[in-house]
Design an enzyme around this catalytic site. Sequence first.
Site, PDB file in Angstrom:
ATOM      1  N   ASN A  13       0.903  -1.175   0.000  1.00  0.00           N
ATOM      2  CA  ASN A  13       0.000   0.000   0.000  1.00  0.00           C
ATOM      3  C   ASN A  13       0.921   1.200   0.000  1.00  0.00           C
ATOM      4  O   ASN A  13       1.689   1.374   0.966  1.00  0.00           O
ATOM      5  CB  ASN A  13      -0.872  -0.067   1.249  1.00  0.00           C
ATOM      6  CG  ASN A  13      -1.813   1.108   1.444  1.00  0.00           C
ATOM      7  OD1 ASN A  13      -2.201   1.366   2.572  1.00  0.00           O
ATOM      8  ND2 ASN A  13      -2.220   1.777   0.389  1.00  0.00           N
ATOM      9  N   ASN A  66      -6.562  10.473  -0.354  1.00  0.00           N
ATOM     10  CA  ASN A  66      -6.702   9.269  -1.169  1.00  0.00           C
ATOM     11  C   ASN A  66      -6.279   9.524  -2.608  1.00  0.00           C
ATOM     12  O   ASN A  66      -6.140  10.677  -3.043  1.00  0.00           O
ATOM     13  CB  ASN A  66      -8.169   8.797  -1.151  1.00  0.00           C
ATOM     14  CG  ASN A  66      -8.464   7.907   0.040  1.00  0.00           C
ATOM     15  OD1 ASN A  66      -7.651   7.123   0.498  1.00  0.00           O
ATOM     16  ND2 ASN A  66      -9.676   8.054   0.559  1.00  0.00           N
ATOM     17  N   CYS A  75      -5.137   6.385   8.076  1.00  0.00           N
ATOM     18  CA  CYS A  75      -4.479   5.463   7.140  1.00  0.00           C
ATOM     19  C   CYS A  75      -3.464   4.657   7.958  1.00  0.00           C
ATOM     20  O   CYS A  75      -2.417   5.194   8.343  1.00  0.00           O
ATOM     21  CB  CYS A  75      -3.788   6.221   6.013  1.00  0.00           C
ATOM     22  SG  CYS A  75      -2.946   5.098   4.838  1.00  0.00           S
ATOM     23  N   ASN A  77      -1.488   1.942   7.336  1.00  0.00           N
ATOM     24  CA  ASN A  77      -0.167   1.625   6.769  1.00  0.00           C
ATOM     25  C   ASN A  77       0.714   2.868   6.703  1.00  0.00           C
ATOM     26  O   ASN A  77       1.907   2.815   6.995  1.00  0.00           O
ATOM     27  CB  ASN A  77      -0.326   1.012   5.374  1.00  0.00           C
ATOM     28  CG  ASN A  77      -0.861  -0.411   5.435  1.00  0.00           C
ATOM     29  OD1 ASN A  77      -0.470  -1.194   6.290  1.00  0.00           O
ATOM     30  ND2 ASN A  77      -1.784  -0.739   4.553  1.00  0.00           N
ATOM     31  N   HIS A 152     -15.658   1.623   7.734  1.00  0.00           N
ATOM     32  CA  HIS A 152     -15.460   0.317   7.090  1.00  0.00           C
ATOM     33  C   HIS A 152     -16.705  -0.545   7.232  1.00  0.00           C
ATOM     34  O   HIS A 152     -17.404  -0.465   8.253  1.00  0.00           O
ATOM     35  CB  HIS A 152     -14.305  -0.438   7.759  1.00  0.00           C
ATOM     36  CG  HIS A 152     -12.950   0.141   7.484  1.00  0.00           C
ATOM     37  ND1 HIS A 152     -12.117  -0.333   6.507  1.00  0.00           N
ATOM     38  CD2 HIS A 152     -12.295   1.186   8.055  1.00  0.00           C
ATOM     39  CE1 HIS A 152     -10.996   0.372   6.490  1.00  0.00           C
ATOM     40  NE2 HIS A 152     -11.074   1.313   7.413  1.00  0.00           N
ATOM     41  N   ASN A 183     -15.103   2.070   3.104  1.00  0.00           N
ATOM     42  CA  ASN A 183     -14.079   1.095   2.724  1.00  0.00           C
ATOM     43  C   ASN A 183     -14.685  -0.299   2.831  1.00  0.00           C
ATOM     44  O   ASN A 183     -15.347  -0.604   3.835  1.00  0.00           O
ATOM     45  CB  ASN A 183     -12.863   1.201   3.662  1.00  0.00           C
ATOM     46  CG  ASN A 183     -12.134   2.518   3.513  1.00  0.00           C
ATOM     47  OD1 ASN A 183     -11.428   2.751   2.542  1.00  0.00           O
ATOM     48  ND2 ASN A 183     -12.324   3.415   4.476  1.00  0.00           N
ATOM     49  N   GLU A 201     -10.692  -0.003  -1.256  1.00  0.00           N
ATOM     50  CA  GLU A 201     -10.582   1.195  -0.430  1.00  0.00           C
ATOM     51  C   GLU A 201     -11.387   2.372  -0.993  1.00  0.00           C
ATOM     52  O   GLU A 201     -11.328   2.670  -2.200  1.00  0.00           O
ATOM     53  CB  GLU A 201      -9.121   1.638  -0.309  1.00  0.00           C
ATOM     54  CG  GLU A 201      -8.288   0.774   0.602  1.00  0.00           C
ATOM     55  CD  GLU A 201      -7.012   1.463   1.007  1.00  0.00           C
ATOM     56  OE1 GLU A 201      -6.997   2.710   1.086  1.00  0.00           O
ATOM     57  OE2 GLU A 201      -6.012   0.755   1.230  1.00  0.00           O
ATOM     58  N   CYS A 210      -4.475  -2.796   3.526  1.00  0.00           N
ATOM     59  CA  CYS A 210      -5.204  -1.682   4.143  1.00  0.00           C
ATOM     60  C   CYS A 210      -5.112  -1.876   5.654  1.00  0.00           C
ATOM     61  O   CYS A 210      -5.713  -2.824   6.185  1.00  0.00           O
ATOM     62  CB  CYS A 210      -6.662  -1.676   3.679  1.00  0.00           C
ATOM     63  SG  CYS A 210      -7.635  -0.332   4.378  1.00  0.00           S
ATOM     64  N   THR A 212      -6.161   0.084   8.268  1.00  0.00           N
ATOM     65  CA  THR A 212      -7.418   0.312   8.990  1.00  0.00           C
ATOM     66  C   THR A 212      -8.431  -0.779   8.652  1.00  0.00           C
ATOM     67  O   THR A 212      -9.242  -1.172   9.505  1.00  0.00           O
ATOM     68  CB  THR A 212      -8.009   1.689   8.653  1.00  0.00           C
ATOM     69  OG1 THR A 212      -8.071   1.844   7.223  1.00  0.00           O
ATOM     70  CG2 THR A 212      -7.187   2.816   9.274  1.00  0.00           C
ATOM     71  N   GLY A 213      -8.359  -1.310   7.413  1.00  0.00           N
ATOM     72  CA  GLY A 213      -9.247  -2.417   7.047  1.00  0.00           C
ATOM     73  C   GLY A 213      -8.949  -3.659   7.869  1.00  0.00           C
ATOM     74  O   GLY A 213      -9.873  -4.348   8.327  1.00  0.00           O
TER      75      GLY A 213
END
Length: 270
Positions: A13, A66, A75, A77, A152, A183, A201, A210, A212-213
């Site tokens: 990412n 984004n 974010c 990562n 999400h 997301n 995303e 991702c 946060t995912g």
Amino acid sequence: MRVEFIKMHGLGNDFVVLDARETPLPAAMTPQVAAALADRHTGIGCDQLIVLEPAKDADFTMRIYNHDGGEVEACGNATRAVGMLAGGNARIATSGGLLETRASEGGIAVDMGEPRLDWDTIPLAYAMDTLSLPVGWDGLEHPVAVNVGNPHIVFFVEDNDVVQLDQLGPEIEHDPLFPDRINVNVATIEDRHTLRLRVWERGAGLTRACGTGACATAVAAMRRGLTEREVTVHLPGGPLVIGWGEDNRITMTGPAAESFRGTFDWSEYS
Ligand SMILES: N[C@H](CCC[C@H](N)C(=O)O)C(=O)O
């Protein structure tokens, strides 16, 4: 005017990082400039553009744009990447809250704070049970909704590799049920300590990872009693370790890397 950038990534990412802590950018970042820099054909190319600025009550501020230029709250990562840039230990102010990073044998560990679980904190357009939304899209049914600084939804399926996420992702991302868009996470439980995850995303599309995912998906699985309170989440770009403590705080641990450094002419993008 030439501006320096640092190309970084977390499990593929990828980010263009502009460090404006000492020297301000020639002008305020805008969604148009962010999207132009993020463009993989006519710009430098990245999933998210990151701008670091001074902060009053943190080490620095991280602003996240984004691929489509939209500024967002979190974010995962990129938080690890800029934490590494700052030497490992950092207190980072974001519009989604204060995040703390520390060096860890797994790379960088981030305290991602507490999840928000109520329908109006995701946000959803209507009052719903966020543990199982009564909605579905072509075989993706009854997702969990979680906000981990950003919004999400999480679908659990038998085999997430066969889901046509490139087609379903944009349809779900832009559904009116999600006033801030969403997301989209599609996960498969391997065992009580292991998940597989693919993510469409918001504002960036399919990414190799991702953060946060992974956090939202881990919390969703734990809320449903499907896993223990610490899991390894396998994304296409690699694994992240997510814990949800008794203190209700989420910890994400994983690698970050710098790819290269360069400069660009601001006037060509603004
Ligand atoms: N697309 C996300 C932002 C980036 C999240 C992802 N790259 C991560 O590592 O958390 C959003 O619009 O909320």
